[in-house]
Each structure stands twice: as C-alpha cells, then as structure tokens.
Design an enzyme around this catalytic site. Structure first.
Site, PDB file in Angstrom:
ATOM      1  N   SER A  68       1.094  -1.287   0.117  1.00  0.00           N
ATOM      2  CA  SER A  68       0.120  -0.016   0.029  1.00  0.00           C
ATOM      3  C   SER A  68       0.615   1.111  -0.168  1.00  0.00           C
ATOM      4  O   SER A  68       1.970   2.363   0.926  1.00  0.00           O
ATOM      5  CB  SER A  68      -0.681   0.067   1.509  1.00  0.00           C
ATOM      6  OG  SER A  68      -1.181   0.903   1.138  1.00  0.00           O
ATOM      7  N   GLY A 121     -12.682   6.528   4.780  1.00  0.00           N
ATOM      8  CA  GLY A 121     -13.308   6.896   5.881  1.00  0.00           C
ATOM      9  C   GLY A 121     -14.727   8.094   5.764  1.00  0.00           C
ATOM     10  O   GLY A 121     -15.354   8.061   6.412  1.00  0.00           O
ATOM     11  N   ASP A 171     -22.298   0.015  -3.835  1.00  0.00           N
ATOM     12  CA  ASP A 171     -21.052   0.720  -3.988  1.00  0.00           C
ATOM     13  C   ASP A 171     -19.479   0.141  -5.213  1.00  0.00           C
ATOM     14  O   ASP A 171     -19.439   0.453  -5.865  1.00  0.00           O
ATOM     15  CB  ASP A 171     -20.292   1.208  -2.530  1.00  0.00           C
ATOM     16  CG  ASP A 171     -21.164   1.550  -1.673  1.00  0.00           C
ATOM     17  OD1 ASP A 171     -22.375   2.277  -2.076  1.00  0.00           O
ATOM     18  OD2 ASP A 171     -20.541   1.305   0.055  1.00  0.00           O
TER      19      ASP A 171
HETATM   20  C1  GLA Z   1     -23.132   1.719   2.553  1.00  0.00           C
HETATM   21  C2  GLA Z   1     -23.421   0.510   1.758  1.00  0.00           C
HETATM   22  C3  GLA Z   1     -24.366   0.849   0.814  1.00  0.00           C
HETATM   23  C4  GLA Z   1     -26.154   1.292   0.883  1.00  0.00           C
HETATM   24  C5  GLA Z   1     -25.219   2.779   1.303  1.00  0.00           C
HETATM   25  C6  GLA Z   1     -26.696   3.693   1.805  1.00  0.00           C
HETATM   26  O1  GLA Z   1     -22.758   2.855   1.757  1.00  0.00           O
HETATM   27  O2  GLA Z   1     -22.090   0.100   1.335  1.00  0.00           O
HETATM   28  O3  GLA Z   1     -24.318  -0.759  -0.145  1.00  0.00           O
HETATM   29  O4  GLA Z   1     -26.180   0.321   2.186  1.00  0.00           O
HETATM   30  O5  GLA Z   1     -24.380   2.234   2.695  1.00  0.00           O
HETATM   31  O6  GLA Z   1     -27.717   3.332   0.900  1.00  0.00           O
END
Ligand code: GLA
Length: 391
Positions: A68, A121, A171
C-alpha cells in the site's frame, strides 16, 4: 487523477521489474436512493473521478505480495491458505482473492502496488473501489472472463463474509459500471441499470464533514434488521412481498398503524425513497433539475426523521447548502452517521457555494469541511497513461 508514471516507477523500485497492468476502480457518490439497495430497491449513484489504482504483475508461484503506497505498509499471503488479518486493508485484498478462488477461478500469485485518491472513511466507498480494483487486477493478470455483475457480487461477498460488513450491492456495482457524465439508475434486485446523462450546467459537489463514522457499522446492521422485521410483519397482509421494494406507498399506508416503532418509520423511509429515486431519475431524464433537487431535499428529511441516520452537523451542512444560491438540492449521502453530503449546484455558482458552505460549517462546528467537485467517471478498467503505453 494519480500519476500513473509514478505508480509504475514505485512498482519497479519495489519489485525490480515493471508492472504488466495498471487498473483503476472509482469511488462513488449516491445522488438519491439511500438504504434502498439491501431492500432490493433502486439507487442512483455516480462513479467519481477519484479512484484506487493497482499496478500488477503475475508471479509463477502462489504468493501474493501487496504494497500500500499510501499507508507505506505491505502484506504477503499464499493463495492456497488465506487467513483473516488484523489489518483491515489486508482483508479487502485477501477477501477478494479468496472469493475469486471460491468461485472456481484459477489464479496464480501476483505482485501488487496500490495507491488511491479516494478519501478513506469519508463514505465515498474507498473499500468498494479497492475490492473491485483487486478483482479486476486478478481478472486481467489471469485472463479471466468475469462479467461485471459477477465481479461486483464477488467484491460484495468478500466484504460481507471476509471483512464482516453487511453492505448492499450499490457501491461495488457503480465501481464496475460507472459511466462518464452519467448517473446510473440501478435496480438492486435484478442488477439491471439505466445510465442517465447529467446536465453539463450542474456540478456534483461533495462536502466531507470530517465527522468520524464510529456508529456507522452497528447502526447499519440494526437498520437492516428493522427492514427485515417490517417485511415479516407486512407479509401477514401481503404474503407475496419479499422485500420492502415490493411494498407500494398505498399498501404501506393501509397497514402502517400495525407496525411498531421504529420499524414503521424505517419502512416508510425505504418505501418513499424508492419512489423518490424513480421520480428523480425520470426528472433528470427530462432535464428537470429543480424537481430532482426537491427530491434530494425530501430524501434528506426522510433520512433524518424516519431512518435516523443523520447527525445535527450533517443536517446543518444539508440545510445550509439548500439555502445557498445556485443549489438545487442537498442531502446526506452514503450510510450516514458522519461522512459526506452531496449537492447539485449550478456550475457558475460552485465557487461561491463551496466557500460559503465551508465558512458556515466552520463557524457553527469549528470543523473544516473538504469540498470535492466531482465529475462522473467510468467504472473499473485499465488506467490510461498519457505519458506512454503500458509495460
Ligand atoms: C453503504 C453501503 C451501501 C448502501 C449505503 C446506503 O454505502 O455500502 O450498500 O447500503 O450504505 O445507501
């Protein structure tokens, strides 16, 4: 964008040979559709122009070495024997390699060097960017034929089972399928999506509150349980529903009195947020940014009052932004309990908007927020190096 030439140089310095591939996977910001993904619902994120980059080269044995570059730390493990590590970032890499193996993909070892400009974060999905980049690096090195959906699901599975965070699929999907200058309306049940162009006159402005997200993980899992409880109760009247996605606002209204709090409020958020997300995407498709902005503001109120994942300082950021000139709408984005807000702002007003927002926040909280004016970007792929061809 990170300096690809520098990445290649660092790899060469560390491993004594040049990388054979450099891949990148972006972070994300969600415009609307929060806490709907794990309810089989709809989300509307964009991949941002900040990404995790991995320079990589295959090895002839089964060893994986990882550097990293940002943390100045290393890891090494054998593909045949992958254990959990005490260092969280190790587990994102190990978890994805393990998931690829478990799915039956043949892998050889690799040397990797990771660098990222996704803030860690902050709620911009630095973890999904890392997972997807790792998966794609191994896919590239081993010439594997992995569909985008599978890559996203493998990355999510690694986070669920190996890292131990019960995240939804949003995500990872946007890190894979993101498209430049577009947001994606994703159906988290069948994983289909529709790209919607973002008007060039508006900017996506992210504001990082710098509030540590200490409560986020436990509250997240609790919200998930409350949503499941709502489904079970509503099944008494509608046995066919599998998730809150299947509940219309009328159906909910007919039975909401029978639900105990806080289950009722949680379900009300999810059911109404699904509607707002579909309406929002439709509004942007017909170029009605003002309507989209109003839905963003309503989404924030629902996250604050019904889903209760906001904090007073985040409410302050959103409400201040909503009043500033050129702002169409502003809301908490991501899981909540800190992290970022997202605002849609007239491009000509972005500078004044950003300055005034940071100033108001500092005045009220003493904290200095960071602004990221984001450009919607493409999902995972080979990193483009303007300085020359890849090694
Ligand atoms: C985080 C989770 C996602 C989603 C959001 C809220 O980012 O990783 O899967 O649930 O919270 O929308």
């Amino acid at each position: 964008m990170l300096d690809i030439g520098l990445l290649r140089e660092r790899f060469q310095q560390r491993y004594g040979i040049h990388p054979s591939a450099i891949v990148r996977a972006p972070g994300r910001v969600n415009l609307i559709g929060e806490h709907t993904d794990y309810n089989d619902g709809f989300v509307f994120p964009v991949a941002i122009d900040r990404a995790t980059y991995i320079a990589a080269r295959s090895r002839s044995d089964q060893i994986v070495r990882v550097v990293s570059s940002d943390l100045n730390e290393e890891d090494a493990f054998s593909i045949d024997h992958i254990e959990r590590s005490k260092r969280p970032w190790h587990n994102y890499v190990r978890g994805v390699v393990m998931a690829l193996r478990a799915a039956g993909h043949p892998l050889t070892g690799a040397d990797l060097l990771i660098a990222s400009d996704v803030p860690r974060g902050a709620g911009l999905s630095s973890s999904a960017a890392l997972e997807v980049a790792v998966g794609y690096a191994f896919q590239t090195l081993n010439h594997l034929n992995i569909l985008g959906e599978e890559l996203a699901l493998l990355a999510q599975g690694a986070e669920n089972t190996f890292v131990g965070v019960q995240c939804g699929i949003m995500d990872q999907l946007i890190a894979v399928f993101g498209r430049a200058d577009h947001a994606l309306l994703i159906d988290c049940r069948d994983l289909s999506y529709r790209p919607v162009p973002l008007p060039s006159s508006v900017a996506v402005v992210v504001c990082d509150s710098h509030i540590p997200r200490t409560l986020a993980a436990s509250a997240y899992n609790q919200r998930r349980q409350e949503c499941n409880a709502a489904v079970q109760l509503l099944q008494q009247w509608h046995p066919g529903i599998r998730a809150l996605r299947d509940v219309s606002e009328d159906q909910f209204a007919a039975h909401s009195d029978a639900l105990p709090e806080p289950v009722r409020s949680r379900a009300r958020h999810v059911v109404s947020e699904n509607r707002r997300t579909l309406q929002g995407a439709a509004a942007l498709e017909r170029g009605d940014v003002a309507a989209f902005g109003r839905l963003m503001n309503e989404s924030h109120a629902s996250l604050r009052d019904d889903y209760q994942v906001s904090l007073p300082d985040i409410d302050l950021l959103a409400s201040t932004a909503q009043r500033l000139a050129g702002c169409y709408g502003s809301r908490l984005t991501g899981a909540g309990f800190g992290g970022c807000t997202v605002s849609l702002v007239e491009r000509s007003e972005v500078e004044t908007f950003s300055r005034d927002l940071v100033q108001a926040y500092r005045h009220a909280t003493g904290r200095t927020a960071t602004i990221y004016v984001c450009r919607a970007s493409d999902g995972v792929g080979r990193a483009v190096d303007n300085a020359g061809p890849q090694g």
